[in-house]
Write an enzyme that holds these catalytic residues in place. Structure first.
Site, mmCIF file in Angstrom:
data_model
loop_
_atom_site.group_PDB
_atom_site.id
_atom_site.type_symbol
_atom_site.label_atom_id
_atom_site.label_comp_id
_atom_site.label_asym_id
_atom_site.label_seq_id
_atom_site.Cartn_x
_atom_site.Cartn_y
_atom_site.Cartn_z
ATOM 1 N N HIS B 200 0.774 -0.789 0.042
ATOM 2 C CA HIS B 200 -0.209 -0.321 -0.195
ATOM 3 C C HIS B 200 0.774 1.371 0.153
ATOM 4 O O HIS B 200 1.755 1.497 0.751
ATOM 5 C CB HIS B 200 -0.991 -0.217 1.504
ATOM 6 C CG HIS B 200 -1.967 1.120 1.092
ATOM 7 N ND1 HIS B 200 -3.007 1.505 0.265
ATOM 8 C CD2 HIS B 200 -2.190 2.220 1.515
ATOM 9 C CE1 HIS B 200 -3.788 2.088 0.598
ATOM 10 N NE2 HIS B 200 -3.290 3.268 1.902
ATOM 11 N N GLY B 209 -7.315 3.359 1.082
ATOM 12 C CA GLY B 209 -8.265 3.765 0.918
ATOM 13 C C GLY B 209 -7.165 4.273 -0.629
ATOM 14 O O GLY B 209 -6.086 4.204 -0.415
ATOM 15 N N LEU B 235 -9.926 -3.737 4.092
ATOM 16 C CA LEU B 235 -9.420 -2.947 3.349
ATOM 17 C C LEU B 235 -8.004 -1.785 4.393
ATOM 18 O O LEU B 235 -8.434 -1.730 5.536
ATOM 19 C CB LEU B 235 -10.006 -1.675 3.041
ATOM 20 C CG LEU B 235 -9.349 -1.009 1.940
ATOM 21 C CD1 LEU B 235 -8.879 -2.198 0.609
ATOM 22 C CD2 LEU B 235 -10.227 -0.091 1.204
ATOM 23 N N ASP B 236 -6.338 -2.665 3.513
ATOM 24 C CA ASP B 236 -6.104 -1.555 4.454
ATOM 25 C C ASP B 236 -5.890 -2.118 5.492
ATOM 26 O O ASP B 236 -4.633 -1.253 6.313
ATOM 27 C CB ASP B 236 -5.117 -0.481 3.646
ATOM 28 C CG ASP B 236 -5.502 0.051 2.587
ATOM 29 O OD1 ASP B 236 -4.762 -1.268 1.463
ATOM 30 O OD2 ASP B 236 -6.183 0.517 1.909
ATOM 31 N N ALA B 237 -6.330 -2.776 6.327
ATOM 32 C CA ALA B 237 -5.863 -3.213 7.691
ATOM 33 C C ALA B 237 -5.273 -4.677 7.976
ATOM 34 O O ALA B 237 -5.429 -4.910 9.477
ATOM 35 C CB ALA B 237 -6.984 -3.690 8.441
#
Lengths: 291, 291, 291, 291
Positions: B200, B209, B235-237
């Site tokens: 990311h 995001g 998401l992205d976690a």
């Protein structure tokens, strides 16, 4: 796409009124300054500036700008060092390599993805292992074998002459030694002064010369580094453009250091080369101003 | 060439005698420990270890080692999490991409130069701009176009099903989202849990995001970062494997941030992937132990 | 408050079964291992470990543990290097200073705020400018003036003898040269071997000796650094514990470098000292293992 | 001792001729420019500059310079933001603290050693644990206790009023919240706008608000950071002056993160404060230009 710019770099012994003289000149010709940087070196007493002007704001071409700026420079003293570059002219680059490909892969990837705006005219290697990847990028590769691996008594005069010929036909803005691992003969250092850029795999002035990672390991350092510098006849002693380091610890063998160091080498070289091609690096003596 | 190793990773609630139990087992079978790391997490009370043993010092194969170690694990409680890997089995990798090539170029360069020992079986893109460079490296490229650019109402079920099929036929040790820019559907997150690795382009948890560099620019941060993490349905976690940052300042536009960030993205992804393939990353809850 | 621990450090030529031997010993006496680290140096073939055990889990005191561990060590060969420390015994520190106070201020602040758990018994200066701040922290300050500023022919034998006396009466775990700016005579290097810790204001091995920032400026480097190392009779050549760097550019004068470098010096020294006091640094030849 | 300078900062919507206008003005009055920096923000279209002039080269005092420069500014449009500072006037600073002393110790050490040229007029604490060390530096300490630890329903109006009175009597150039741990009421944010500087112990915008290291630990990040920013009524959302990070790994507990983070907090705050006091920070919207 970046707009076209004319980039002026200028250096001279500092005195009052230089900034005013240059900015008045630019104001008079209607130049729109997009980026300007100034520096006065208290040690040498020199003043340096870099000014990027929108090309379309200037009512004539770069040759005329150069001619007129020559007058400005003359009015600022006899000891000046200046240039005017046109970003509309793509930067020509020739890359010299040996067997290690990480810097070449990195540069080619940057050019291919449009990140580094350069016209790589040729790659020249004393080995041919990097020929295929170069050609896959549509770039000519020239193999110029060397007699031996650089021991005493080696005569590679002919090889260097061939390299010089292959390089010079492109009149490149930069000759990049991307882990070329050979010492340029003095006459080429001189011919390419200010254009030949090397990446040395240590944090100079530590570990000059051969096998710097082995030297670093033996000394037990906790960081290894890389240095991007202009090539001079003095081995690994030219003006430094950029340096970076990465942390190592006792678990790292020499080959781990080599691997970690590669990541630093390639980004350090790419940064230094970019700045050089954008006329951001002004050399004075053995130091650089990087605007 | 690195010698062949058997790599044991093991985690369980901490108690006395675990190290002794495991090291006695290895001593009994004559295993020569090349690398050993231990960690006790004071927060969760879990113990973790990774042990690399010379394969030639063990008098049987990896399946027998796995069977015997299962007994050791059982003797250390009901709640254990362990694996035994054989470095003699090359790590299979499938890479998912979109249009941005810097991470792919970097990974392919590392594999080609022998720096990253991985068997890249396929590259799959929802665009085909990276097909040529992939094939120049002798690796198959599959183009799986998506309906639209991910807006609401988009149904890419069929595209993801095709990707899943293309990935799963290689039973890869790692599915790398090298700036794939698409959100994996929950069923693929689950199917590839612990194997799907994303890069990311921000220092998570900042700027989750879309368009993180735009977010970073708007906030006026002085460093931009990148995060390599396991993909989860959130998401992205997912659990973070590695992060890094690079300095920016007021002179950097969004596109400068994008460019600088790329250098961090590619090295962060490469480090995280290497550690994953070497069985150095132990996940527990949402945190990782990286030996 | 951290729980009391017994900390074992051990090194010997690597062979099979060492980990098992040590962990079995600890298991037998009921020792609860809180932290364990292992390292095998492929270059020297030595094995190193550090094990921290909860003191309350061991059914006897540190002297008895030491006596018993001596037997374990003997069983692992003739060439071993080991120690057993008790964190219940506060670490005694004596600090040597000159005129520059940034490292002293920093150490005293860390001790005062409880961040660094050390018993600073005395500060000794060849100048007295730092006497007041030292005493404001409730710590004795001794002023031992030197004849001259270290030119040739200077005889500071008596001064060093007095310093040695003032230091040795505390039998300190660490003698910290916090920008002491004097070269220790060989007999003190030997007497305090493995305990005398210096902070050198460069990224060694670059810029050994006097005025490293001036040297760095003259060379035009783009990073300046600091090195925390054990003092040996060889100037600035002892085993390195920790290093760090900070970025500089053409705008930085020598005095800017000095200022920026100070921030690196003090954190590098503080980290190195902490690790030393926690028995995390194992020296082998001229390299350190930092667990 | 640094020579006395007049420092002009100026910002306005960009247009041609600004640099020329300002440098001509300085040339006319005989001003010798020692340091000059320019920046055009492509996003907002604003132009910014900072010019440091030798005071002795200007034939009148700072008030006259200010009056004359006002005319220059007016000629460059209606929407300008500018200041003229005189480095001959020592910068007055008031520091607000709570119980954690690392930032205070660090600032006092820098001032005492002459590294940070500031006139620390007072330290104000809602606890008194840092009174002694403050007074040992010869600086007044004011203890303004708060009712409770900030829970709902707390009314600290009177306490903040007293703090405001204590601060405002010095008309400070900077009000430093050195881990003050209290949220300033909106009227003080406004009264001290552009002068109140906070150090937040995270890499903002990650981990806004309370206990950021606990948040960072829970998220499993691999770097922790610190952010020096101007205080606004929006919690932890003011313009960022400087940020930095330090690496952590799975071995670091929350208290290790706290300790490591402190080293970053104090240097980040010190850098940000220095730049502010030297008129290097120009705020525009929520972003800063740091010359």
């Amino acid at each position: 796409m970046q707009e076209r710019q004319y980039v002026i770099t200028f250096g001279c012994p500092d005195r009052k009124g230089i900034v005013s003289r240059i900015s008045s000149f630019l104001a008079e010709i209607g130049g729109w300054i997009v980026e300007a940087a100034y520096h006065t070196d208290p040690d040498t007493g020199w003043f340096f500036t870099r000014q990027a002007v929108r090309a379309e704001s200037v009512p004539f071409d770069v040759d005329e700008l150069r001619a007129r700026f020559a007058g400005v420079a003359r009015s600022l003293g006899e000891e000046t060092d200046w240039s005017v570059a046109d970003t509309g002219e793509r930067r020509r680059v020739v890359i010299l390599v040996s067997k290690d490909g990480h810097c070449l892969y990195d540069l080619l990837g940057r050019v291919a993805s449009g990140e580094l705006d350069a016209d790589v005219r040729a790659v020249i290697g004393n080995h041919d292992v990097l020929a295929d990847i170069t050609r896959a990028h549509g770039i000519p590769f020239h193999h110029v074998p060397f007699d031996r691996d650089g021991g005493e008594g080696t005569d590679n005069t002919a090889a260097f002459a061939e390299i010089a010929k292959l390089v010079d036909e492109h009149d490149p803005h930069a000759v990049v030694l991307a882990r070329f691992m050979r010492i340029l003969p003095p006459e080429l250092c001189e011919a390419w002064a200010g254009r030949a850029i090397n990446i040395h795999h240590s944090f100079l002035p530590s570990f000059i010369g051969a096998r710097p990672y082995h030297q670093a390991y033996a000394r037990g350092v906790k960081l290894v580094g890389a240095t991007c510098h202009y090539v001079t006849a003095d081995l690994d002693a030219g003006p430094i453009i950029e340096q970076d380091v990465i942390r190592v610890d006792h678990r790292d063998t020499v080959s781990d250091m080599v691997r970690k160091g590669r990541d630093i080498e390639k980004v350090t070289l790419a940064r230094g080369l970019r700045w050089h091609l954008e006329s951001r690096v002004l050399v004075h003596g053995n130091r650089t101003v990087v605007f």
